[in-house]
Scaffold this motif. Structure first.
Motif, PDB file in Angstrom:
ATOM      1  N   ILE A 253       8.137  -2.101 -12.272  1.00 31.26           N
ATOM      2  CA  ILE A 253       7.593  -3.206 -13.002  1.00 31.26           C
ATOM      3  C   ILE A 253       7.843  -3.532 -14.213  1.00 31.26           C
ATOM      4  CG2 ILE A 253       5.347  -4.610 -13.376  1.00 31.26           C
ATOM      5  CD1 ILE A 253       4.242  -2.849 -10.939  1.00 31.26           C
ATOM      6  N   THR A 254       8.692  -4.583 -14.478  1.00 31.18           N
ATOM      7  CA  THR A 254       9.161  -4.997 -15.792  1.00 31.18           C
ATOM      8  C   THR A 254       8.105  -5.661 -16.769  1.00 31.18           C
ATOM      9  OG1 THR A 254      10.117  -7.034 -15.167  1.00 31.18           O
ATOM     10  CG2 THR A 254      11.589  -5.041 -15.002  1.00 31.18           C
ATOM     11  N   TYR A 255       8.317  -6.060 -17.815  1.00 35.05           N
ATOM     12  CA  TYR A 255       7.298  -6.796 -18.461  1.00 35.05           C
ATOM     13  C   TYR A 255       7.458  -8.417 -18.159  1.00 35.05           C
ATOM     14  CZ  TYR A 255      10.884  -8.248 -21.948  1.00 35.05           C
ATOM     15  OH  TYR A 255      12.344  -8.687 -22.338  1.00 35.05           O
TER      16      TYR A 255
ATOM     17  N   ARG B 246       0.866  -0.981  -0.015  1.00 30.56           N
ATOM     18  CA  ARG B 246      -0.009   0.177  -0.010  1.00 30.56           C
ATOM     19  C   ARG B 246       0.731   1.117  -0.051  1.00 30.56           C
ATOM     20  NH1 ARG B 246      -4.812  -0.303  -1.563  1.00 30.56           N
ATOM     21  NH2 ARG B 246      -6.495  -1.355  -0.410  1.00 30.56           N
ATOM     22  N   GLY B 247       0.390   2.397  -0.696  1.00 28.82           N
ATOM     23  CA  GLY B 247       0.828   3.399  -0.888  1.00 28.82           C
ATOM     24  C   GLY B 247       2.408   3.679  -1.858  1.00 28.82           C
ATOM     25  N   MET B 248       2.677   2.521  -2.167  1.00 35.10           N
ATOM     26  CA  MET B 248       3.925   2.531  -3.149  1.00 35.10           C
ATOM     27  C   MET B 248       3.731   2.888  -4.460  1.00 35.10           C
ATOM     28  SD  MET B 248       6.298  -0.400  -1.783  1.00 35.10           S
ATOM     29  CE  MET B 248       7.588   0.076  -2.806  1.00 35.10           C
ATOM     30  N   ASN B 249       4.297   3.880  -5.353  1.00 38.84           N
ATOM     31  CA  ASN B 249       3.836   3.941  -6.622  1.00 38.84           C
ATOM     32  C   ASN B 249       4.663   3.039  -7.248  1.00 38.84           C
ATOM     33  OD1 ASN B 249       2.842   6.509  -6.430  1.00 38.84           O
ATOM     34  ND2 ASN B 249       4.518   7.778  -6.772  1.00 38.84           N
ATOM     35  N   HIS B 250       4.036   2.368  -8.362  1.00 43.55           N
ATOM     36  CA  HIS B 250       4.499   1.429  -9.155  1.00 43.55           C
ATOM     37  C   HIS B 250       4.402   1.776 -10.620  1.00 43.55           C
ATOM     38  CE1 HIS B 250       5.087  -1.814  -6.120  1.00 43.55           C
ATOM     39  NE2 HIS B 250       4.004  -1.344  -5.538  1.00 43.55           N
TER      40      HIS B 250
END
Length: 194
Positions: free
Chosen positions: A47-49, A3-7
């Protein structure tokens, strides 16, 4: 995801003007300007493919498990989730095997096996082509239509549990559009190169 993390999602085969950041804390999406590669790690995990493909594969396996459970609930034990997906892909259409291959991710040998099982179970009807007796068109039998209707009804109950308003419906639409775009980008990259 925590929660609360930018991805951020990194698209290695595409050059988009903006990157979409998902903010799980309040389930909203916003556009953030594309940043140089050196600045990306400062905002949170990338976040990678590969990670996205792993999540998609796990979700697909879990969906197969859900289909298996639904098939058991309605007393169907002669076909599995893969064959049920073929039935759903056929839908109300009358298709050739080639057209069916275009509708889903099946290997040629797998689809032949699935169609044989579905034919043996009376879930599909094969109609010989008038022009070429070697080819056939496939459509759902009455038994196949009833099974698909039962599976669609079960899917609606899961949709109701997952979707609680307009924002959830928009998120689902965004997810579909993003996955569809990935499918196109990855398919084109595989066929034509980067």
């Amino acid at each position: 995801m925590e929660r609360g993390m930018n991805h951020k999602i990194h698209y290695p085969f595409a050059n988009f003007a903006d990157t979409v950041a998902v903010l799980p804390a309040n389930d909203t999406m916003r556009k953030v300007p594309d940043k140089p590669e050196s600045d990306r790690d400062a905002d949170g995990p990338l976040i990678t493919y590969f990670e996205l493909a792993r999540v998609m594969e796990r979700a697909s396996r879990r969906f197969s498990g859900l289909l298996r459970t639904e098939l058991s609930k309605i007393g169907v034990d002669d076909i599995g989730p893969a064959q049920a997906m073929v039935l759903l892909a056929i839908g109300e259409a009358e298709l050739s095997v080639g057209e069916l291959l275009d509708r889903g991710y099946y290997m040629g040998s797998n689809i032949s096996y699935y169609l044989k099982q579905l034919g043996d179970g009376d879930y599909i009807d094969r109609i010989a082509s008038q022009r070429d007796k070697r080819s056939a068109r496939i459509r759902l039998s009455e038994k196949g239509r009833k099974l698909c209707a039962s599976l669609r009804e079960a899917a609606r109950s899961y949709e109701r549990a997952l979707t609680h308003g307009e924002q959830d419906r928009q998120n689902l639409e965004t997810a579909f559009q993003t996955l569809h775009r990935l499918e196109l980008v990855w398919g084109n990259a595989a066929r034509y190169g980067i």
